[in-house]
Design a protein around this motif. Structure first.
Motif, short mmCIF file in Angstrom:
data_model
loop_
_atom_site.label_atom_id
_atom_site.label_comp_id
_atom_site.label_asym_id
_atom_site.label_seq_id
_atom_site.Cartn_x
_atom_site.Cartn_y
_atom_site.Cartn_z
N VAL A 7 -12.11 15.48 9.81
CA VAL A 7 -12.26 16.90 9.54
C VAL A 7 -10.88 17.53 9.58
O VAL A 7 -10.13 17.33 10.53
CB VAL A 7 -13.18 17.58 10.58
CG1 VAL A 7 -13.29 19.08 10.29
CG2 VAL A 7 -14.57 16.94 10.58
N HIS A 27 -14.24 17.78 4.96
CA HIS A 27 -14.93 16.71 5.67
C HIS A 27 -15.16 15.58 4.68
O HIS A 27 -16.04 15.65 3.83
CB HIS A 27 -16.27 17.20 6.23
CG HIS A 27 -17.03 16.14 6.96
ND1 HIS A 27 -18.39 15.98 6.85
CD2 HIS A 27 -16.60 15.17 7.82
CE1 HIS A 27 -18.78 14.97 7.61
NE2 HIS A 27 -17.71 14.46 8.19
N GLY A 180 -18.86 16.96 11.05
CA GLY A 180 -18.25 15.74 11.60
C GLY A 180 -18.44 15.61 13.10
O GLY A 180 -17.55 15.10 13.79
#
Length: 525
Positions: A7, A27, A180
């Motif tokens: 991320v 992401h 994430g």
């Protein structure tokens, strides 16, 4: 690091400045923008709006907009015109506001560009082009998709989001993301206590990383109740009208205008003010007020009696009617823009700044490099449209109408979000403000790391750990922040004649002019 699971967070605006909010969350191959706002301020800062985006708009999967102020949504038309095809997620009031604010912004872009190109002092120069058009604004508004507060939605596959009341303006929200395996929170702009119309900001606690605005992070203001605020306004209006001239108030069309109308109507209804004619010289403000009316059931502090349709209020639509106000005296004139960088307020400043019986009342933040900031800082002369105007009007300021939390409010909001196990990013503030607020928060142990990102900085975000700077892009975007040579030039031109006259002899004046001409004739080092 597995790039499919990583991320990252990139700051494309509002880094050590108060405008241009735009953050990119990545992401894996997914891309999400939080806000896409205009840069406002000096000509150099506004010039950043003409640059190509630092990302490919066609590769952005979704946008979430925190609220409908231009410094948070004003580049959406350019984004869509450049290839963005996804949704713009926001609250229902924000969606309703974008429907006319974005086309209006395009119309202003076209009109202001045409006006600047007509200036005689620009004859023969390369013409300016608008950043986007009214058509672009209309197309962008069609991408808006409303979601309720505190309700989970999935703007991008694998990224969950939820909006929380930010208490700043109608429809404003903070954005919570789960991405994430991490929890992120973006404050948007946060409102103060006792804000008219809206409850105090709200959001959950316990995050890996938080991005928080810092507009007034170096100021602790007196907290005014709505009644105290109205008493201050009553005093300013009475003094201004007693002077015989006009009371000119630069306003933001959205929220600040409606707050002032609420208070003026309440004062008149209570017999605390005579029925002074009030001109709302902003078609955009008029349409924003209609949206407030549609969402009146969700607003606080509306009081009793007629408010937005009060008989003392006159909504000015056409430019002809606006020009007719040149002959007015004893009137209250509310006109946009709030920082005096464009719109009809410049017309009214032109006709009232040199009047000793008129009053200019500032009720909002004035960014460095704006005409509003120059006037508020006490300039005796200002340059407008290539001409010098002597400032003789009374210059006044009321700080009780701010739409932003102050230092204590920001610290309180951040502490209510604890624990923050990773990084706290401070954005949307001038550099010195962020420095002071950041030092205080670091001393309090607000997060594992307190960071002050610059425009272009990209960070890798880790769960329960400090963010890591991947790439720091310190280019002309950061050099454009604050005052620039155009501000210095305008100040020089506005005061040059008087400063030369203050020198003791003609020889001294000639020497000063020769020195400037010699310096300009020499090649730059």
């Amino acid at each position: 690091m597995n790039t499919e699971e990583s991320v990252s967070l990139t700051f494309h605006g509002a880094g050590r400045t108060v405008t241009g909010s735009c953050m990119e969350v990545a992401h894996g191959k997914r891309r999400l923008l939080i806000d896409c706002g205009l840069f406002q301020g000096s000509r150099s800062l506004e010039g950043l709006n003409h640059r190509a985006f630092a990302f490919r708009p066609s590769e952005i999967d979704a946008v979430i907009v925190t609220h409908a102020h231009m410094d948070h949504c004003g580049l959406l038309p350019k984004l869509v015109a450049s290839g963005y095809a996804g949704k713009v997620w926001c609250t229902a009031p924000t969606r309703d506001l974008l429907a006319f604010m974005l086309p209006d912004a395009g119309r202003i872009q076209e009109n202001d560009t045409a006006r600047r190109n007509r200036r005689q002092d620009r004859a023969g120069e390369e013409p300016f082009e608008p950043i986007f058009t009214e058509h672009d604004g209309t197309q962008a508004a069609r991408h808006a998709c409303a979601v309720p507060l505190e309700t989970w939605f999935e703007p991008v596959p694998g990224i969950r989001a939820r909006l929380w009341n930010a208490g700043h303006i109608l429809g404003s929200a903070s954005v919570e993301l789960v991405v994430g395996g991490q929890r992120l929170l973006f404050s948007g702009d946060l409102g103060p206590e006792h804000k008219a119309f809206h409850p105090d900001p709200a959001a959950p606690s316990g995050f890996d990383h938080i991005v928080c605005e810092s507009t007034y992070g170096d100021q602790t203001r007196k907290q005014y109740t709505i009644r105290q605020r109205r008493t201050l306004l009553q005093g300013e209006i009475r003094e201004a009208i007693a002077a015989g001239g006009n009371l000119v108030i630069p306003v933001f069309a959205l929220e600040r205008t409606q707050e002032l109308l609420l208070d003026i109507a309440s004062l008149i209804n209570a017999g605390r003010l005579p029925r002074v004619p009030v001109y709302i010289d902003s078609p955009l403000a008029g349409r924003a007020t209609e949206v407030f009316g549609r969402h009146a059931d969700a607003l606080e502090d509306m009081g009793k009696g007629r408010i937005f349709d009060h008989p003392a209020f006159h909504y000015v639509e056409t430019s002809t009617d606006s020009i007719a106000l040149n002959a007015a005296s004893g009137a209250i004139i509310l006109a946009a823009s709030g920082m005096c960088e464009g719109g009809r307020i410049r017309h009214h400043l032109w006709h009232n700044l040199a009047r000793a019986d008129s009053t200019i009342l500032f009720v909002g933040f004035q960014a460095a490099g704006t005409l509003g900031r120059t006037i508020l800082d006490g300039a005796k002369r200002v340059r407008m449209s290539g001409r010098t105007i002597v400032v003789q009007a009374r210059i006044r300021q009321i700080e009780s109408y701010t739409g932003h939390a102050d230092r204590d409010g920001l610290i309180g909001w951040i502490e209510d979000r604890h624990p923050i196990t990773g990084s706290l990013f401070l954005t949307h503030g001038e550099a010195r403000t962020i420095e002071l607020l950041g030092a205080e928060l670091a001393a309090r142990g607000a997060a594992r790391a307190v960071m002050s990102p610059a425009i272009g900085d990209c960070y890798h975000l880790a769960r329960a750990g400090a963010a890591t700077l991947i790439d720091g892009t310190h280019d002309e975007a950061n050099e454009a922040i604050g005052l620039d040579w155009r501000n210095m030039c305008a100040g020089l031109l506005a005061n040059l004649k008087e400063e030369l006259k203050a020198l003791p002899t003609n020889a001294a004046r000639s020497a000063a002019l020769r020195g400037m001409m010699d310096a300009l004739a020499r090649p730059a080092d």
